[in-house]
Design a protein around this motif. Structure first.
Motif, short mmCIF file in Angstrom:
data_model
loop_
_atom_site.label_atom_id
_atom_site.label_comp_id
_atom_site.label_asym_id
_atom_site.label_seq_id
_atom_site.Cartn_x
_atom_site.Cartn_y
_atom_site.Cartn_z
N ASN A 188 -6.71 1.78 -15.25
CA ASN A 188 -6.05 1.60 -13.97
C ASN A 188 -4.55 1.47 -14.10
O ASN A 188 -3.87 1.10 -13.17
N SER A 242 -10.60 -2.70 -10.25
CA SER A 242 -11.81 -2.84 -9.46
C SER A 242 -12.18 -4.32 -9.33
O SER A 242 -12.29 -5.03 -10.31
N ARG A 245 0.84 -1.20 0.00
CA ARG A 245 0.00 0.00 0.00
C ARG A 245 0.87 1.25 0.00
O ARG A 245 0.64 2.20 -0.76
N THR A 284 -11.02 -1.64 -3.05
CA THR A 284 -10.04 -2.05 -4.02
C THR A 284 -8.90 -1.05 -4.19
O THR A 284 -7.84 -1.42 -4.62
N ALA A 285 -9.12 0.21 -3.91
CA ALA A 285 -8.07 1.20 -4.09
C ALA A 285 -7.28 1.33 -2.80
O ALA A 285 -7.84 1.24 -1.70
N THR A 316 -1.10 3.14 -14.31
CA THR A 316 -0.54 4.44 -14.02
C THR A 316 0.95 4.43 -14.32
O THR A 316 1.60 3.39 -14.32
N VAL A 328 0.75 4.20 -2.88
CA VAL A 328 0.36 5.59 -2.66
C VAL A 328 1.54 6.56 -2.75
O VAL A 328 1.34 7.77 -2.74
N LEU A 383 -2.05 -0.51 -10.52
CA LEU A 383 -2.86 -0.37 -9.32
C LEU A 383 -3.95 -1.42 -9.41
O LEU A 383 -4.30 -1.89 -10.48
N ALA A 411 -5.53 -5.22 -1.63
CA ALA A 411 -6.09 -4.30 -0.65
C ALA A 411 -6.30 -5.01 0.67
O ALA A 411 -6.75 -6.15 0.69
#
Lengths: 306, 108
Positions: B52, B66, A79, B82-83, B54, A83, B63, B76
């Protein structure tokens, strides 16, 4: 400010400090924190041959069964990578090895022959997680290092567990990664800021927080050299080299210690782009340049005259 | 008494029809079983939709698409959708301290 009851002990090759708002609960808090740290060490230590992370590294190219705590720590690391657009990446393990950080820092050779090549990280997208069957696979040649996030996550988990067990406010610092939980002291938790967690804070550089976490990443501690060139442990995953020396230290406050740590580490890697990124994210931060000049973002307070 | 050639032919055609139906049904069952076994032993990757994908400074990174549970590189945390959850600011901003506490935040 009245000094709170606290205790210290070595952990993860660095030092832990535990403070509580209730003096009678300090022992319970310390015992709880030690237990959490032991579990994280068994799961995430890169310097234990029997840890989950080393099992995954040895089994690169195949699926390797891991424990629930390691899965949780890896999820946080992935994660953080997502991010930060890969600026904090758990696949920098090979890069750190190539730089000479291949053992506990206390035993690293302080100098050696010049480095001829580097190992850019393969990127967090190569890590496969099969949560249902509790297993992980990384490509052959890749190597995980959770050092950037696991210690901070341990601080978060330890503070929460210790506060629950002790029934009072608890502060946990693991090598300068600070997490607090439970009712804070009336004036908040007073935390000094320095390049190194082991050194006293610079005059006037201290903040008080009431919840969440605070972390500082620095390029002036954990340094060594190869061929006379100074190296440090914050690696730019895209190059496999130590991040540029734009900032000597970055401190970030966030909702959790793991978020604060990810932001502080990413800020060091991002260099001049860091203040704008932190500001956009609403993260209060203090960035200290090599010459000592300070940049603050979001709601980071101004220094108090010493 | 000699058998009726037409009845014999019809009987043969019925047998051939039964054998064909049985073989077809068996093939379906076998294909399903093999598919289930393969899905279990070789968990696949879900190709993310183009939106999705990037760019990172290092190249393309993925990433989680969905609904994907096995997207490469990211899963996740349970219950968080999901994000990946963005980095969260503190509930209350830090205020200036005195440095009088027992803890110093710094590199380690």
């Amino acid at each position: 400010m009245e000094q709170l009851p606290h205790a210290a002990f070595p952990v993860f090759g660095t030092g832990a400090v535990i403070a509580t708002t209730d003096p009678s609960s300090l022992g319970t808090a310390v015992t709880t924190v030690r237990g959490v740290c032991d579990e994280f060490d068994a799961a995430c230590s890169g310097f234990r041959s029997d840890s989950d992370v080393e099992n995954v590294n040895r089994g690169a190219g195949t699926w390797v069964a891991v424990g629930a705590l390691f899965l949780s720590a890896l999820s946080e690391a992935l994660r953080a990578a997502a991010v930060t657009d890969g600026d904090v990446d758990p696949t920098v393990g090979r890069a750190l090895y190539r730089l000479g950080y291949d053992r506990d820092f206390a035993t690293i050779l302080r100098d050696g022959p010049p480095l001829r090549d580097f190992a850019p990280a393969p990127g967090y997208a190569c890590v496969q997680v099969d949560r249902r069957r509790g297993r992980v696979r990384i490509p052959t040649g890749a190597r995980l290092d959770l050092g950037a996030t696991a210690k901070a996550l341990a601080a978060d988990r330890a503070a929460a567990a210790a506060s629950c067990a002790a029934g009072c406010g608890v502060l946990v610092s693991l090598g300068g990664d600070v997490a607090v939980d439970g009712p804070p002291p009336a004036e908040g938790w007073d935390i000094g800021l320095s390049d190194s967690h082991a050194d006293p804070s610079s005059p006037g550089r201290a903040v008080r927080i009431r919840s969440g976490g605070l972390a500082t990443s620095s390029t002036t501690v954990r340094t060594w050299a190869r061929g006379g060139v100074r190296l440090h442990h914050i690696v730019d995953p895209s190059t496999g080299r130590p991040a540029p020396d734009v900032w000597r230290a970055v401190s970030v406050a966030a909702a959790t210690c793991v978020d604060a740590n990810a932001a502080a580490t990413a800020a060091v890697v991002r260099g001049e782009r860091a203040p704008g990124w932190l500001e956009d994210a609403g993260l209060p931060a203090m960035l200290v340049r090599r010459d000592g000049a300070v940049v603050r973002t979001a709601a980071w307070p101004a220094e108090v005259a010493a | 008494m000699a058998s009726d050639p037409i009845a014999t032919r019809d009987s043969g055609l019925r047998r051939v029809s039964r054998i064909t139906r049985s073989a077809f049904a068996g093939a379906l069952v076998l294909a399903g079983a093999l598919s289930a076994l393969a899905a279990r032993e070789l968990p696949g990757r879900t190709s993310p939709p183009a939106g999705n994908v990037t760019r990172s400074h290092r190249g393309t990174s993925l990433l989680p698409p969905s609904g994907s549970a096995t997207a490469p590189g990211f899963q996740a945390p349970s219950g968080q959708g999901t994000a990946p959850a963005p980095l969260q600011p503190p509930v209350s901003a830090p205020v200036a301290g005195s440095g009088g506490g027992p803890v110093t935040s710094g590199g380690s």
